[in-house]
Design a protein around this motif. Structure first.
Motif, PDB file in Angstrom:
ATOM      1  N   SER A   1       4.280 -85.754  82.775  1.00  0.00           N
ATOM      2  CA  SER A   1       5.475 -86.113  82.002  1.00  0.00           C
ATOM      3  C   SER A   1       6.382 -84.920  81.733  1.00  0.00           C
ATOM      4  N   GLY A   2       5.788 -83.729  81.708  1.00  0.00           N
ATOM      5  CA  GLY A   2       6.577 -82.539  81.377  1.00  0.00           C
ATOM      6  C   GLY A   2       6.626 -82.252  79.891  1.00  0.00           C
ATOM      7  N   PHE A   3       6.060 -83.150  79.078  1.00  0.00           N
ATOM      8  CA  PHE A   3       5.979 -82.906  77.629  1.00  0.00           C
ATOM      9  C   PHE A   3       4.727 -82.063  77.372  1.00  0.00           C
ATOM     10  N   ILE A   4       4.903 -80.755  77.387  1.00  0.00           N
ATOM     11  CA  ILE A   4       3.757 -79.856  77.295  1.00  0.00           C
ATOM     12  C   ILE A   4       3.771 -79.100  75.969  1.00  0.00           C
ATOM     13  N   ASN A   5       2.750 -78.257  75.812  1.00  0.00           N
ATOM     14  CA  ASN A   5       2.584 -77.457  74.592  1.00  0.00           C
ATOM     15  C   ASN A   5       2.544 -78.331  73.346  1.00  0.00           C
ATOM     16  N   GLY A   6       1.909 -79.492  73.474  1.00  0.00           N
ATOM     17  CA  GLY A   6       1.712 -80.376  72.332  1.00  0.00           C
ATOM     18  C   GLY A   6       2.842 -81.345  72.065  1.00  0.00           C
ATOM     19  N   SER A   7       3.970 -81.189  72.765  1.00  0.00           N
ATOM     20  CA  SER A   7       5.114 -82.064  72.487  1.00  0.00           C
ATOM     21  C   SER A   7       4.829 -83.516  72.854  1.00  0.00           C
ATOM     22  N   TYR A   8       3.888 -83.742  73.778  1.00  0.00           N
ATOM     23  CA  TYR A   8       3.567 -85.106  74.171  1.00  0.00           C
ATOM     24  C   TYR A   8       2.964 -85.902  73.019  1.00  0.00           C
ATOM     25  N   LEU A   9       2.341 -85.188  72.077  1.00  0.00           N
ATOM     26  CA  LEU A   9       1.773 -85.872  70.904  1.00  0.00           C
ATOM     27  C   LEU A   9       2.871 -86.434  70.014  1.00  0.00           C
ATOM     28  N   ASN A  10       3.951 -85.690  69.871  1.00  0.00           N
ATOM     29  CA  ASN A  10       5.090 -86.176  69.085  1.00  0.00           C
ATOM     30  C   ASN A  10       5.726 -87.403  69.734  1.00  0.00           C
ATOM     31  N   VAL A  11       5.845 -87.372  71.069  1.00  0.00           N
ATOM     32  CA  VAL A  11       6.413 -88.505  71.800  1.00  0.00           C
ATOM     33  C   VAL A  11       5.530 -89.731  71.615  1.00  0.00           C
ATOM     34  N   MET A  12       4.226 -89.531  71.695  1.00  0.00           N
ATOM     35  CA  MET A  12       3.275 -90.630  71.536  1.00  0.00           C
ATOM     36  C   MET A  12       3.338 -91.209  70.124  1.00  0.00           C
ATOM     37  N   ALA A  13       3.414 -90.329  69.142  1.00  0.00           N
ATOM     38  CA  ALA A  13       3.477 -90.780  67.746  1.00  0.00           C
ATOM     39  C   ALA A  13       4.748 -91.593  67.491  1.00  0.00           C
ATOM     40  N   ASP A  14       5.876 -91.112  68.011  1.00  0.00           N
ATOM     41  CA  ASP A  14       7.148 -91.821  67.823  1.00  0.00           C
ATOM     42  C   ASP A  14       7.128 -93.181  68.503  1.00  0.00           C
ATOM     43  N   TYR A  15       6.582 -93.238  69.721  1.00  0.00           N
ATOM     44  CA  TYR A  15       6.580 -94.476  70.491  1.00  0.00           C
ATOM     45  C   TYR A  15       5.732 -95.543  69.804  1.00  0.00           C
TER      46      TYR A  15
ATOM     47  N   GLY B   1     -17.854 -85.770  84.638  1.00  0.00           N
ATOM     48  CA  GLY B   1     -19.123 -85.061  84.630  1.00  0.00           C
ATOM     49  C   GLY B   1     -19.047 -83.673  84.039  1.00  0.00           C
ATOM     50  N   HIS B   2     -18.118 -83.476  83.095  1.00  0.00           N
ATOM     51  CA  HIS B   2     -17.958 -82.161  82.468  1.00  0.00           C
ATOM     52  C   HIS B   2     -18.603 -82.085  81.089  1.00  0.00           C
ATOM     53  N   HIS B   3     -18.412 -83.122  80.296  1.00  0.00           N
ATOM     54  CA  HIS B   3     -18.945 -83.172  78.935  1.00  0.00           C
ATOM     55  C   HIS B   3     -18.304 -82.112  78.030  1.00  0.00           C
ATOM     56  N   ARG B   4     -17.139 -81.625  78.417  1.00  0.00           N
ATOM     57  CA  ARG B   4     -16.403 -80.652  77.595  1.00  0.00           C
ATOM     58  C   ARG B   4     -14.934 -81.027  77.622  1.00  0.00           C
ATOM     59  N   ILE B   5     -14.365 -81.244  76.462  1.00  0.00           N
ATOM     60  CA  ILE B   5     -12.988 -81.713  76.384  1.00  0.00           C
ATOM     61  C   ILE B   5     -11.987 -80.661  76.842  1.00  0.00           C
ATOM     62  N   ASP B   6     -12.303 -79.371  76.638  1.00  0.00           N
ATOM     63  CA  ASP B   6     -11.335 -78.335  76.981  1.00  0.00           C
ATOM     64  C   ASP B   6     -11.065 -78.271  78.482  1.00  0.00           C
ATOM     65  N   VAL B   7     -12.036 -78.687  79.298  1.00  0.00           N
ATOM     66  CA  VAL B   7     -11.854 -78.651  80.751  1.00  0.00           C
ATOM     67  C   VAL B   7     -10.762 -79.617  81.195  1.00  0.00           C
ATOM     68  N   THR B   8     -10.502 -80.653  80.399  1.00  0.00           N
ATOM     69  CA  THR B   8      -9.489 -81.635  80.791  1.00  0.00           C
ATOM     70  C   THR B   8      -8.091 -81.026  80.816  1.00  0.00           C
ATOM     71  N   ASN B   9      -7.891 -79.890  80.142  1.00  0.00           N
ATOM     72  CA  ASN B   9      -6.585 -79.223  80.208  1.00  0.00           C
ATOM     73  C   ASN B   9      -6.223 -78.896  81.654  1.00  0.00           C
ATOM     74  N   TYR B  10      -7.237 -78.559  82.434  1.00  0.00           N
ATOM     75  CA  TYR B  10      -7.031 -78.189  83.830  1.00  0.00           C
ATOM     76  C   TYR B  10      -6.481 -79.359  84.638  1.00  0.00           C
ATOM     77  N   TYR B  11      -6.916 -80.571  84.311  1.00  0.00           N
ATOM     78  CA  TYR B  11      -6.497 -81.761  85.039  1.00  0.00           C
ATOM     79  C   TYR B  11      -5.251 -82.418  84.455  1.00  0.00           C
ATOM     80  N   LEU B  12      -5.136 -82.393  83.128  1.00  0.00           N
ATOM     81  CA  LEU B  12      -4.113 -83.189  82.448  1.00  0.00           C
ATOM     82  C   LEU B  12      -2.951 -82.374  81.898  1.00  0.00           C
ATOM     83  N   GLY B  13      -3.152 -81.070  81.728  1.00  0.00           N
ATOM     84  CA  GLY B  13      -2.169 -80.285  81.002  1.00  0.00           C
ATOM     85  C   GLY B  13      -2.447 -80.361  79.521  1.00  0.00           C
ATOM     86  N   LYS B  14      -1.642 -79.676  78.750  1.00  0.00           N
ATOM     87  CA  LYS B  14      -1.851 -79.699  77.296  1.00  0.00           C
ATOM     88  C   LYS B  14      -0.552 -79.388  76.553  1.00  0.00           C
TER      89      LYS B  14
END
Length: 336
Positions: A285-299, A323-336
Protein backbone atom coordinates in the motif's frame (compact mmCIF):
# COMPACT_ATOMS: atom_id res chain seq x y z
CA UNK A 1 46.92 7.86 -5.87
CA UNK A 2 46.76 4.48 -4.20
CA UNK A 3 47.54 1.62 -6.57
CA UNK A 4 45.65 -1.58 -5.81
CA UNK A 5 48.00 -4.53 -5.49
CA UNK A 6 46.98 -7.50 -7.63
CA UNK A 7 47.30 -10.78 -5.76
CA UNK A 8 46.47 -14.33 -6.71
CA UNK A 9 43.01 -15.12 -5.43
CA UNK A 10 43.38 -18.40 -3.58
CA UNK A 11 39.87 -19.48 -4.41
CA UNK A 12 41.12 -22.82 -5.66
CA UNK A 13 41.35 -24.05 -2.06
CA UNK A 14 38.42 -25.84 -0.44
CA UNK A 15 37.29 -22.78 1.49
CA UNK A 16 34.30 -24.59 2.95
CA UNK A 17 36.82 -26.15 5.34
CA UNK A 18 37.41 -24.18 8.52
CA UNK A 19 41.20 -24.34 8.41
CA UNK A 20 41.44 -23.12 4.81
CA UNK A 21 38.95 -20.30 5.45
CA UNK A 22 40.89 -19.12 8.50
CA UNK A 23 44.19 -19.11 6.59
CA UNK A 24 42.62 -16.93 3.91
CA UNK A 25 41.03 -14.66 6.52
CA UNK A 26 44.39 -14.16 8.26
CA UNK A 27 45.92 -13.25 4.90
CA UNK A 28 43.21 -10.67 4.27
CA UNK A 29 42.87 -9.13 7.75
CA UNK A 30 46.27 -7.49 8.07
CA UNK A 31 45.45 -5.96 11.45
CA UNK A 32 45.38 -9.42 12.98
CA UNK A 33 42.23 -8.58 14.92
CA UNK A 34 40.91 -11.94 16.10
CA UNK A 35 37.24 -10.96 15.97
CA UNK A 36 37.53 -9.63 12.42
CA UNK A 37 39.41 -12.76 11.33
CA UNK A 38 36.64 -14.98 12.72
CA UNK A 39 33.91 -12.94 10.99
CA UNK A 40 35.81 -13.02 7.71
CA UNK A 41 36.46 -16.77 7.94
CA UNK A 42 32.78 -17.40 8.65
CA UNK A 43 31.73 -15.31 5.64
CA UNK A 44 34.20 -17.17 3.42
CA UNK A 45 32.89 -20.57 4.55
CA UNK A 46 29.31 -19.39 4.09
CA UNK A 47 29.97 -18.40 0.49
CA UNK A 48 32.10 -21.48 -0.23
CA UNK A 49 29.42 -23.85 1.03
CA UNK A 50 26.74 -22.08 -1.00
CA UNK A 51 28.92 -22.15 -4.12
CA UNK A 52 29.68 -25.87 -3.70
CA UNK A 53 26.19 -27.05 -2.75
CA UNK A 54 23.98 -24.83 -4.91
CA UNK A 55 26.16 -23.57 -7.75
CA UNK A 56 28.35 -26.69 -7.92
CA UNK A 57 31.42 -24.46 -7.95
CA UNK A 58 34.35 -25.54 -5.82
CA UNK A 59 36.89 -23.04 -7.12
CA UNK A 60 35.78 -19.56 -6.05
CA UNK A 61 37.85 -17.97 -8.81
CA UNK A 62 35.03 -19.13 -11.12
CA UNK A 63 32.44 -16.97 -9.36
CA UNK A 64 30.80 -14.16 -11.30
CA UNK A 65 28.90 -11.09 -10.19
CA UNK A 66 25.66 -12.90 -11.07
CA UNK A 67 26.65 -15.73 -8.75
CA UNK A 68 27.22 -13.21 -5.99
CA UNK A 69 23.76 -11.72 -6.57
CA UNK A 70 22.33 -15.23 -6.25
CA UNK A 71 24.19 -15.56 -2.96
CA UNK A 72 22.72 -12.25 -1.78
CA UNK A 73 19.24 -13.60 -2.55
CA UNK A 74 20.12 -16.68 -0.52
CA UNK A 75 21.03 -14.45 2.42
CA UNK A 76 17.77 -12.51 2.05
CA UNK A 77 15.92 -15.81 2.24
CA UNK A 78 17.76 -16.73 5.44
CA UNK A 79 16.89 -13.37 6.96
CA UNK A 80 13.26 -13.88 5.98
CA UNK A 81 13.26 -17.35 7.51
CA UNK A 82 14.69 -16.00 10.74
CA UNK A 83 17.92 -18.00 10.41
CA UNK A 84 20.14 -14.93 10.56
CA UNK A 85 19.45 -11.31 11.43
CA UNK A 86 19.83 -8.46 8.97
CA UNK A 87 22.99 -7.13 10.63
CA UNK A 88 24.57 -10.56 10.31
CA UNK A 89 23.85 -10.68 6.58
CA UNK A 90 25.25 -7.18 6.15
CA UNK A 91 28.44 -8.23 7.96
CA UNK A 92 28.84 -11.21 5.64
CA UNK A 93 28.68 -8.97 2.57
CA UNK A 94 31.11 -6.51 4.16
CA UNK A 95 33.59 -9.27 5.05
CA UNK A 96 33.46 -10.76 1.58
CA UNK A 97 33.99 -7.34 0.02
CA UNK A 98 37.14 -7.06 2.12
CA UNK A 99 38.36 -10.38 0.69
CA UNK A 100 37.57 -9.40 -2.89
CA UNK A 101 39.16 -5.99 -2.42
CA UNK A 102 42.32 -7.64 -1.12
CA UNK A 103 42.59 -9.74 -4.28
CA UNK A 104 41.53 -7.03 -6.70
CA UNK A 105 38.26 -8.76 -7.57
CA UNK A 106 36.05 -5.69 -7.66
CA UNK A 107 33.77 -7.54 -10.07
CA UNK A 108 32.59 -9.75 -7.19
CA UNK A 109 31.90 -7.00 -4.67
CA UNK A 110 28.29 -6.21 -3.76
CA UNK A 111 26.51 -3.25 -2.25
CA UNK A 112 24.57 -4.41 0.80
CA UNK A 113 22.16 -1.52 0.27
CA UNK A 114 21.52 -2.38 -3.38
CA UNK A 115 20.88 -6.00 -2.41
CA UNK A 116 18.42 -5.05 0.35
CA UNK A 117 20.78 -6.21 3.07
CA UNK A 118 21.72 -2.90 4.61
CA UNK A 119 20.76 -2.08 8.16
CA UNK A 120 17.82 0.22 8.72
CA UNK A 121 14.04 0.20 8.65
CA UNK A 122 13.84 0.88 4.92
CA UNK A 123 14.95 -2.69 4.31
CA UNK A 124 11.64 -3.95 5.64
CA UNK A 125 9.63 -1.89 3.18
CA UNK A 126 10.94 -3.48 -0.01
CA UNK A 127 8.34 -5.56 -1.84
CA UNK A 128 10.00 -8.85 -2.77
CA UNK A 129 6.87 -10.72 -3.78
CA UNK A 130 6.60 -12.38 -7.19
CA UNK A 131 4.05 -10.47 -9.24
CA UNK A 132 1.17 -12.23 -10.96
CA UNK A 133 2.72 -11.38 -14.32
CA UNK A 134 6.15 -12.85 -13.51
CA UNK A 135 4.62 -15.89 -11.85
CA UNK A 136 2.50 -16.59 -14.92
CA UNK A 137 5.49 -16.02 -17.18
CA UNK A 138 7.44 -18.66 -15.30
CA UNK A 139 4.66 -21.24 -15.16
CA UNK A 140 3.95 -20.74 -18.89
CA UNK A 141 7.67 -21.15 -19.57
CA UNK A 142 7.75 -24.40 -17.59
CA UNK A 143 4.67 -25.74 -19.38
CA UNK A 144 6.19 -24.97 -22.79
CA UNK A 145 9.43 -26.66 -21.78
CA UNK A 146 7.51 -29.71 -20.62
CA UNK A 147 5.56 -30.05 -23.88
CA UNK A 148 8.54 -29.32 -26.13
CA UNK A 149 11.00 -31.66 -24.37
CA UNK A 150 8.74 -34.24 -22.75
CA UNK A 151 10.81 -33.88 -19.59
CA UNK A 152 8.44 -34.29 -16.63
CA UNK A 153 10.81 -32.39 -14.35
CA UNK A 154 9.53 -29.12 -15.82
CA UNK A 155 5.94 -29.99 -14.89
CA UNK A 156 7.06 -31.09 -11.42
CA UNK A 157 8.76 -27.73 -10.93
CA UNK A 158 5.62 -25.91 -12.09
CA UNK A 159 3.56 -27.82 -9.51
CA UNK A 160 6.11 -27.00 -6.85
CA UNK A 161 6.05 -23.29 -7.67
CA UNK A 162 2.25 -23.29 -7.46
CA UNK A 163 2.42 -24.98 -4.04
CA UNK A 164 4.84 -22.36 -2.77
CA UNK A 165 2.52 -19.57 -3.88
CA UNK A 166 -0.71 -21.22 -2.70
CA UNK A 167 0.47 -22.49 0.69
CA UNK A 168 3.47 -20.30 1.50
CA UNK A 169 5.87 -23.24 1.44
CA UNK A 170 9.63 -22.95 1.31
CA UNK A 171 11.39 -24.39 -1.73
CA UNK A 172 12.57 -27.45 0.19
CA UNK A 173 9.16 -27.99 1.81
CA UNK A 174 7.37 -28.01 -1.53
CA UNK A 175 9.98 -30.29 -3.10
CA UNK A 176 9.90 -32.87 -0.31
CA UNK A 177 6.13 -32.88 0.30
CA UNK A 178 4.65 -36.36 -0.07
CA UNK A 179 1.11 -35.07 -0.79
CA UNK A 180 -0.23 -36.79 2.29
CA UNK A 181 -1.66 -35.16 5.39
CA UNK A 182 -4.51 -33.38 3.57
CA UNK A 183 -7.24 -32.91 6.16
CA UNK A 184 -10.58 -32.04 4.62
CA UNK A 185 -12.28 -32.05 8.00
CA UNK A 186 -10.55 -28.86 9.09
CA UNK A 187 -9.15 -27.76 5.70
CA UNK A 188 -5.52 -28.04 6.76
CA UNK A 189 -2.38 -29.37 5.12
CA UNK A 190 0.45 -30.98 7.08
CA UNK A 191 3.94 -29.63 6.35
CA UNK A 192 6.47 -32.04 7.80
CA UNK A 193 9.47 -32.63 5.56
CA UNK A 194 12.05 -29.96 4.81
CA UNK A 195 10.91 -27.59 7.55
CA UNK A 196 13.35 -25.38 9.43
CA UNK A 197 14.55 -27.09 12.57
CA UNK A 198 12.39 -30.10 11.75
CA UNK A 199 9.35 -28.33 13.19
CA UNK A 200 6.12 -29.57 11.53
CA UNK A 201 3.18 -27.23 11.06
CA UNK A 202 -0.24 -27.02 9.44
CA UNK A 203 -1.26 -24.49 6.79
CA UNK A 204 -4.81 -23.72 5.70
CA UNK A 205 -6.33 -24.99 2.48
CA UNK A 206 -8.39 -21.90 1.83
CA UNK A 207 -10.45 -22.78 -1.24
CA UNK A 208 -11.23 -25.30 -3.97
CA UNK A 209 -8.25 -24.04 -5.98
CA UNK A 210 -5.97 -25.32 -3.22
CA UNK A 211 -7.63 -28.73 -3.22
CA UNK A 212 -7.51 -28.91 -7.03
CA UNK A 213 -3.77 -28.23 -6.95
CA UNK A 214 -3.11 -30.86 -4.29
CA UNK A 215 -5.22 -33.46 -6.07
CA UNK A 216 -3.47 -32.79 -9.37
CA UNK A 217 -0.04 -32.98 -7.70
CA UNK A 218 -0.94 -36.24 -5.98
CA UNK A 219 -2.30 -37.76 -9.20
CA UNK A 220 0.80 -36.65 -11.11
CA UNK A 221 3.09 -38.14 -8.45
CA UNK A 222 1.22 -41.46 -8.61
CA UNK A 223 1.06 -41.52 -12.41
CA UNK A 224 4.83 -41.34 -12.70
CA UNK A 225 5.45 -43.64 -9.71
CA UNK A 226 7.25 -41.14 -7.48
CA UNK A 227 7.56 -43.03 -4.21
CA UNK A 228 8.87 -40.33 -1.90
CA UNK A 229 7.92 -36.82 -2.89
CA UNK A 230 7.69 -34.46 -5.85
CA UNK A 231 11.37 -35.13 -6.55
CA UNK A 232 11.90 -37.91 -9.11
CA UNK A 233 13.12 -41.07 -7.36
CA UNK A 234 16.42 -41.09 -9.25
CA UNK A 235 17.40 -37.63 -7.96
CA UNK A 236 18.68 -36.46 -4.61
CA UNK A 237 17.43 -33.16 -3.20
CA UNK A 238 20.69 -31.38 -4.05
CA UNK A 239 20.44 -32.54 -7.66
CA UNK A 240 16.85 -31.36 -7.81
CA UNK A 241 17.75 -27.98 -6.34
CA UNK A 242 20.54 -27.55 -8.89
CA UNK A 243 18.11 -28.38 -11.70
CA UNK A 244 15.46 -25.97 -10.41
CA UNK A 245 17.89 -23.10 -9.86
CA UNK A 246 19.38 -23.68 -13.29
CA UNK A 247 15.95 -23.51 -14.92
CA UNK A 248 15.12 -20.27 -13.13
CA UNK A 249 18.46 -18.77 -14.11
CA UNK A 250 17.77 -19.56 -17.77
CA UNK A 251 14.25 -18.15 -17.46
CA UNK A 252 15.52 -14.90 -15.95
CA UNK A 253 18.21 -14.51 -18.62
CA UNK A 254 15.73 -15.07 -21.44
CA UNK A 255 13.01 -12.79 -20.05
CA UNK A 256 14.98 -10.07 -18.27
CA UNK A 257 13.22 -10.95 -15.02
CA UNK A 258 14.49 -11.42 -11.48
CA UNK A 259 12.41 -14.36 -10.30
CA UNK A 260 13.33 -16.05 -7.02
CA UNK A 261 11.46 -18.89 -5.35
CA UNK A 262 11.30 -17.11 -1.99
CA UNK A 263 9.21 -14.35 -3.57
CA UNK A 264 6.29 -16.79 -3.74
CA UNK A 265 6.23 -16.87 0.09
CA UNK A 266 6.19 -13.09 0.11
CA UNK A 267 3.16 -13.17 -2.18
CA UNK A 268 1.43 -15.66 0.11
CA UNK A 269 2.11 -13.57 3.22
CA UNK A 270 0.86 -10.38 1.59
CA UNK A 271 -2.25 -12.09 0.25
CA UNK A 272 -3.05 -13.52 3.67
CA UNK A 273 -2.61 -10.12 5.29
CA UNK A 274 -5.17 -8.64 2.91
CA UNK A 275 -7.57 -11.51 3.61
CA UNK A 276 -7.19 -11.22 7.38
CA UNK A 277 -7.28 -7.43 7.73
CA UNK A 278 -9.06 -6.20 4.62
CA UNK A 279 -6.04 -4.05 3.75
CA UNK A 280 -3.00 -4.41 1.56
CA UNK A 281 0.21 -5.08 3.44
CA UNK A 282 2.18 -1.88 4.16
CA UNK A 283 4.85 -2.84 1.63
CA UNK A 284 2.11 -2.98 -1.03
CA UNK A 285 0.00 0.00 0.00
CA UNK A 286 2.90 2.35 0.65
CA UNK A 287 1.49 3.31 4.06
CA UNK A 288 4.66 2.56 6.00
CA UNK A 289 6.26 3.48 9.32
CA UNK A 290 3.01 2.75 11.13
CA UNK A 291 0.82 5.02 9.01
CA UNK A 292 -1.17 2.02 7.78
CA UNK A 293 -2.56 1.63 11.30
CA UNK A 294 -4.07 5.11 11.15
CA UNK A 295 -5.63 4.33 7.76
CA UNK A 296 -7.07 1.10 9.14
CA UNK A 297 -8.45 2.82 12.24
CA UNK A 298 -10.11 5.56 10.16
CA UNK A 299 -11.62 3.09 7.69
CA UNK A 300 -13.14 0.84 10.34
CA UNK A 301 -14.00 3.68 12.72
CA UNK A 302 -12.01 2.12 15.55
CA UNK A 303 -9.25 3.27 17.87
CA UNK A 304 -5.59 3.07 17.00
CA UNK A 305 -5.14 0.42 19.68
CA UNK A 306 -7.88 -1.71 18.13
CA UNK A 307 -6.22 -1.35 14.72
CA UNK A 308 -2.94 -2.51 16.27
CA UNK A 309 -4.70 -5.58 17.66
CA UNK A 310 -6.02 -6.47 14.19
CA UNK A 311 -2.57 -6.04 12.71
CA UNK A 312 -0.82 -8.08 15.41
CA UNK A 313 -3.35 -10.89 15.21
CA UNK A 314 -2.91 -11.10 11.44
CA UNK A 315 0.87 -11.09 11.73
CA UNK A 316 0.80 -13.82 14.37
CA UNK A 317 -1.36 -15.99 12.13
CA UNK A 318 0.87 -15.43 9.10
CA UNK A 319 4.01 -16.06 11.15
CA UNK A 320 2.66 -19.44 12.25
CA UNK A 321 1.56 -20.36 8.73
CA UNK A 322 5.03 -19.55 7.38
CA UNK A 323 6.65 -21.60 10.12
CA UNK A 324 8.43 -18.76 11.92
CA UNK A 325 6.57 -18.43 15.22
CA UNK A 326 7.98 -14.90 15.57
CA UNK A 327 5.94 -11.84 14.71
CA UNK A 328 8.94 -9.60 14.01
CA UNK A 329 9.94 -11.73 11.00
CA UNK A 330 6.72 -10.71 9.25
CA UNK A 331 8.20 -7.22 8.76
CA UNK A 332 10.39 -8.80 6.09
CA UNK A 333 7.36 -10.01 4.14
CA UNK A 334 4.74 -7.36 4.90
CA UNK A 335 6.60 -4.16 5.70
CA UNK A 336 5.91 -2.14 8.80
Amino acid sequence: MKVKVKRNFVGEKDLSRKQAAFRLAMEVVRSGNEGTIKKTAYAIMKLANYAKEVLEIKNLTRLSNEHMKDFAEHLRGEVGDGEIVLGHASNIISSLNRVFDHYGRDDLKLSAKAQGLNRGSRYYNIDRSVSEQTHNQLTDYLTKQYFSTGDIKFEVLRIQVEMERTFGLRFKESALHDLKGIHKKDNMLDVVKGTKGGNPRKVPILNDKGYDLLNYARDFKNEFDFNRSLIPDDMKFQQWQNFAYGVVKSFNEQNGTNYHFHGERHYYAQTRYQELTGFDAPVKSGFINGSYLNVMADYYGISLEEAKEIDIEARLTISEELGHHRIDVTNYYLGK
